[in-house]
Write a protein that holds these residues in place. Sequence first.
Motif, PDB file in Angstrom:
ATOM      1  N   PHE A 179       1.635   5.865  -7.290  1.00 32.66           N
ATOM      2  CA  PHE A 179       0.145   6.595  -7.790  1.00 32.66           C
ATOM      3  C   PHE A 179       0.723   8.067  -7.999  1.00 32.66           C
ATOM      4  O   PHE A 179       0.210   8.777  -8.828  1.00 32.66           O
ATOM      5  CB  PHE A 179      -0.837   6.293  -6.837  1.00 32.66           C
ATOM      6  N   ARG A 180       1.235   8.801  -7.063  1.00 32.77           N
ATOM      7  CA  ARG A 180       1.779  10.046  -6.888  1.00 32.77           C
ATOM      8  C   ARG A 180       2.428  10.309  -8.096  1.00 32.77           C
ATOM      9  O   ARG A 180       2.424  11.338  -8.826  1.00 32.77           O
ATOM     10  CB  ARG A 180       2.386  10.553  -5.626  1.00 32.77           C
ATOM     11  N   LYS A 181       3.550   9.359  -8.472  1.00 32.26           N
ATOM     12  CA  LYS A 181       4.387   9.777  -9.485  1.00 32.26           C
ATOM     13  C   LYS A 181       3.535   9.628 -10.841  1.00 32.26           C
ATOM     14  O   LYS A 181       3.872  10.398 -11.890  1.00 32.26           O
ATOM     15  CB  LYS A 181       5.633   8.731  -9.731  1.00 32.26           C
ATOM     16  N   GLY A 189       2.352   1.392  -3.408  1.00 27.41           N
ATOM     17  CA  GLY A 189       1.491   1.879  -4.434  1.00 27.41           C
ATOM     18  C   GLY A 189       0.969   3.394  -4.263  1.00 27.41           C
ATOM     19  O   GLY A 189       0.799   4.152  -5.303  1.00 27.41           O
ATOM     20  N   TYR A 190       0.914   3.960  -3.125  1.00 28.48           N
ATOM     21  CA  TYR A 190       0.739   5.378  -2.795  1.00 28.48           C
ATOM     22  C   TYR A 190       1.861   6.221  -3.479  1.00 28.48           C
ATOM     23  O   TYR A 190       1.541   7.144  -4.336  1.00 28.48           O
ATOM     24  CB  TYR A 190       0.676   5.677  -1.096  1.00 28.48           C
ATOM     25  N   PHE A 191       2.826   5.889  -3.537  1.00 25.45           N
ATOM     26  CA  PHE A 191       4.162   6.587  -4.044  1.00 25.45           C
ATOM     27  C   PHE A 191       4.153   6.412  -5.620  1.00 25.45           C
ATOM     28  O   PHE A 191       4.597   7.442  -6.309  1.00 25.45           O
ATOM     29  CB  PHE A 191       5.614   6.146  -3.295  1.00 25.45           C
ATOM     30  N   CYS A 193       0.868  -1.152  -0.137  1.00 23.86           N
ATOM     31  CA  CYS A 193      -0.044  -0.266   0.134  1.00 23.86           C
ATOM     32  C   CYS A 193       0.779   1.141   0.026  1.00 23.86           C
ATOM     33  O   CYS A 193       0.433   2.206  -0.851  1.00 23.86           O
ATOM     34  CB  CYS A 193      -0.979   0.026   1.037  1.00 23.86           C
ATOM     35  N   ILE A 194       2.002   1.284   0.984  1.00 24.88           N
ATOM     36  CA  ILE A 194       2.946   2.389   0.960  1.00 24.88           C
ATOM     37  C   ILE A 194       3.449   2.615  -0.479  1.00 24.88           C
ATOM     38  O   ILE A 194       3.556   3.495  -1.108  1.00 24.88           O
ATOM     39  CB  ILE A 194       3.903   2.257   2.101  1.00 24.88           C
TER      40      ILE A 194
END
Length: 143
Positions: free
Chosen positions: A29-31, A25-27, A22-23
């Motif tokens: 997705f931001r990229k 994936g979060y980064f 999840c962590i």
Amino acid sequence: MPNEFFMWFMLLWSVFIFVLMCIGGYFMFRKFLKKMPKEDGKSILDWQDHYIEQTKHLWDEEGKLFLEELVEPVPSLFRDVARDKIKGKIGEVALAEKADVITRDLIIKGYCLGTPKRDHKFLIKKLSEKNIDKSSYNQYLQL
């Protein structure tokens, strides 16, 4: 008894892996969002690269060393990303002001515009160490 221990271990391991994914994936997705084209057809990262490329010849050795001092507190894993983001903002400011060379003044302005508010405390401390008057940068500093 070992079977019960193994089941708990597998449960905790699964939760741990899920949290890490999840962590990550979060980064990612931001990229991905930063790579998405805006109305003008270029993304945030495309503009950043454009400004860096357009002002590459304006940097002198002193400016590069000063920028390295400013990105020093950033963990080494993220330092390249931070340096590129700040260089992009410095390039944007330099092109807006039609500068002939990247000066310390432009580096400080670009650092203020390219970093979050929490990093400005470090900049103020660094300016004090270098005996640079920060009053001319108050409009850029978010205290």
